[in-house]
Scaffold this motif. Sequence first.
Motif, PDB file in Angstrom:
ATOM      1  N   ASN A 110       0.905  -1.300   0.103  1.00 32.48           N
ATOM      2  CA  ASN A 110       0.055  -0.124  -0.010  1.00 32.48           C
ATOM      3  C   ASN A 110       0.763   1.221   0.106  1.00 32.48           C
ATOM      4  O   ASN A 110       0.712   2.239  -0.683  1.00 32.48           O
ATOM      5  CB  ASN A 110      -1.037  -0.181   1.003  1.00 32.48           C
ATOM      6  CG  ASN A 110      -1.899   1.178   1.323  1.00 32.48           C
ATOM      7  OD1 ASN A 110      -2.532   1.466   0.178  1.00 32.48           O
ATOM      8  ND2 ASN A 110      -1.866   1.751   2.406  1.00 32.48           N
ATOM      9  N   CYS A 111       1.826   1.012   0.986  1.00 29.88           N
ATOM     10  CA  CYS A 111       2.438   2.510   1.186  1.00 29.88           C
ATOM     11  C   CYS A 111       4.119   2.419   0.896  1.00 29.88           C
ATOM     12  O   CYS A 111       4.718   3.320   0.877  1.00 29.88           O
ATOM     13  CB  CYS A 111       2.584   3.079   2.461  1.00 29.88           C
ATOM     14  SG  CYS A 111       3.119   2.207   3.710  1.00 29.88           S
ATOM     15  N   SER A 131       6.283   1.170   2.444  1.00 32.77           N
ATOM     16  CA  SER A 131       6.981   1.099   3.683  1.00 32.77           C
ATOM     17  C   SER A 131       7.759  -0.121   4.123  1.00 32.77           C
ATOM     18  O   SER A 131       7.104  -1.153   3.993  1.00 32.77           O
ATOM     19  CB  SER A 131       6.385   1.433   5.073  1.00 32.77           C
ATOM     20  OG  SER A 131       7.010   1.758   6.162  1.00 32.77           O
ATOM     21  N   CYS A 161       1.097   2.834   7.443  1.00 32.31           N
ATOM     22  CA  CYS A 161      -0.286   3.427   6.744  1.00 32.31           C
ATOM     23  C   CYS A 161      -1.643   2.440   7.617  1.00 32.31           C
ATOM     24  O   CYS A 161      -2.695   2.424   7.358  1.00 32.31           O
ATOM     25  CB  CYS A 161      -0.398   2.774   5.240  1.00 32.31           C
ATOM     26  SG  CYS A 161      -0.205   1.015   4.947  1.00 32.31           S
TER      27      CYS A 161
END
Length: 65
Positions: A5-6, A8, A24
């Motif tokens: 998603n992010c 990270s 997130c």
Amino acid sequence: MKCPNCSSSNLGKIGMNQYYCWNCFIELTLIGGNLSLNQVEEDGSLTTLDDLFDENQLKAENNGF
């Protein structure tokens, strides 16, 4: 490992084949070589986010799992 998603790498393991992204705030579950993403709601229930990603983005190997 990275969050699809992010992107990270700030992931924590919360159970067997379950991870949490501290960036997130989503839960990732490893199921048969694929990731399933869920948002944790205020009441503790989970809402799936899988429909927001294509199959390639949810492949575990593409995210370093």
